[in-house]
Design an enzyme around this catalytic site. Structure first.
Site, mmCIF file in Angstrom:
data_model
loop_
_atom_site.group_PDB
_atom_site.id
_atom_site.type_symbol
_atom_site.label_atom_id
_atom_site.label_comp_id
_atom_site.label_asym_id
_atom_site.label_seq_id
_atom_site.Cartn_x
_atom_site.Cartn_y
_atom_site.Cartn_z
ATOM 1 N N SER A 1 -62.501 -8.063 102.566
ATOM 2 C CA SER A 1 -62.775 -6.765 101.962
ATOM 3 C C SER A 1 -62.788 -5.663 103.006
ATOM 4 C CB SER A 1 -64.145 -6.829 101.275
ATOM 5 O OG SER A 1 -64.628 -5.561 100.942
ATOM 6 N N TYR B 1 -74.420 -7.231 102.343
ATOM 7 C CA TYR B 1 -73.083 -7.569 101.847
ATOM 8 C C TYR B 1 -72.020 -7.278 102.902
ATOM 9 C CZ TYR B 1 -68.855 -7.757 99.099
ATOM 10 O OH TYR B 1 -67.588 -8.082 98.648
#
Length: 330
Positions: free
Chosen positions: A137, A162
């Site tokens: 990501s 995260y």
């Protein structure tokens, strides 16, 4: 629009054993569908499966093997890999939500970090493995102090659960190439949207839910956060494109982007033009640990011959139709 070769022309997957972790999920379901169409023998690993997910509704579930396994279960992952002996692995399984990372950091680190270690360790014992595509990501870059595009050689600088899990996962994947010569390729995507995403707190599914149910869309941020928006079919083609070139690119990372570099409010305006309907919304400005600006430079992958082939404006009508007719079939 895009200049890449058609996926159907990519050699090397027909008849091959392929494992997809997270294959019953949003992006994984689309990837498995395409792999089945290409004639691959696919085994899906996931911790859950929904009746109306793309993996089931496309018919892929009946044409593949399925293992209900958590990637944190090292012994089970090793057993599956040894028995199936895959030629390719697409590792998509993850705790994929920023908000969940904030409220449950332990599970996020266990899944994204040690779960990935389990996948790579099991892969390291395989004899016929040709490639591992690891789905990562733009969050791995963290909050870099730049208003320009992020490039692959920028530092990975996550600073909240995260984001840090994605930075770690990225570094771990590449260290398995550098240390053990495992044929790893890392992908870094922006915001992916499309049919089959059940996370209504994401902006595109949230827009669709608001339109269908005549609700007011709640925007967690201040509406100005900028992201790349990439259609799921472009993501799938990106994975397969890299798999077709794995021999010459293993050990590298690739950004994937699109022409849709938009703020949240610009996404809403684009959606309104696409479907010719007004969207009611309210700005809550309650987001935690979100990154204000991220745009990926994808010139590296474009030089290899890939480019995004869809836009939000043209793709949104079909996405909205899926939510109208398939999302609520639970």
């Amino acid at each position: 629009m895009g200049g890449r070769p058609k996926v159907e022309n990519m050699a090397g997957l027909n008849g091959e054993n392929i494992i997809v972790t997270g294959g019953a999920g949003f992006i994984g379901g689309h990837l498995v569908k395409k792999l089945v169409e290409l004639g691959a023998k696919v085994l899906v690993i996931d911790i859950a499966i929904r009746e109306n997910c793309i993996y089931v509704s496309s018919g892929s579930y009946k044409k593949t093997k399925f293992e209900l396994v958590d990637i944190r279960n090292k012994s089970e992952i090793e057993r599956i890999f040894e028995e199936f002996n895959p030629k390719f692995i697409f590792h998509l399984a993850a705790q994929a939500l920023v908000e969940n990372g904030f409220f449950n950091p332990i599970k996020t680190f266990e899944t994204n970090v040690m779960g990935t270690v389990n996948i790579l360790e099991a892969a390291r014992k395989l004899k016929d493995l040709k490639g591992i595509i690891v789905a990562l990501s733009d969050k791995a870059y963290g909050k870099l102090k730049t208003n320009g595009a992020y490039k692959e050689d920028f530092p990975l600088f996550g600073d909240h659960p995260y984001d840090v899990s994605k930075s770690c996962e990225d570094l771990i994947a590449l260290t398995y190439f550098k240390t053990y010569q495992l044929p790893v390729v890392v992908t870094r995507f922006g915001n992916v949207y499309g049919e089959g995403d059940f996370h209504l707190d994401r902006i595109i599914p949230g827009i669709c839910e608001a339109l269908i149910n005549n609700k007011t869309l709640e925007i967690r941020s201040n509406g100005k956060y900028v992201r790349d928006y990439l259609y799921v079919e472009d993501v799938v083609d990106g994975y397969l494109f890299l798999a077709s070139k794995v021999d010459s690119i293993k050990g590298e990372a690739f950004n994937f982007s699109s022409s849709d570099k938009l703020s949240v409010l610009e996404v809403i305006k684009t959606a309104e033009k696409s479907i010719n309907e007004k969207i009611k919304y309210v700005i809550k400005n309650s987001a935690k640990n979100e990154i204000p600006y991220q745009h990926l430079d994808d010139s590296k992958i474009k030089k290899l011959g890939w480019s995004s082939n869809h836009s939000l404006k043209t793709s949104l009508p079909s996405v909205l139709e899926w939510y109208k007719h398939d999302f609520y079939k639970i």
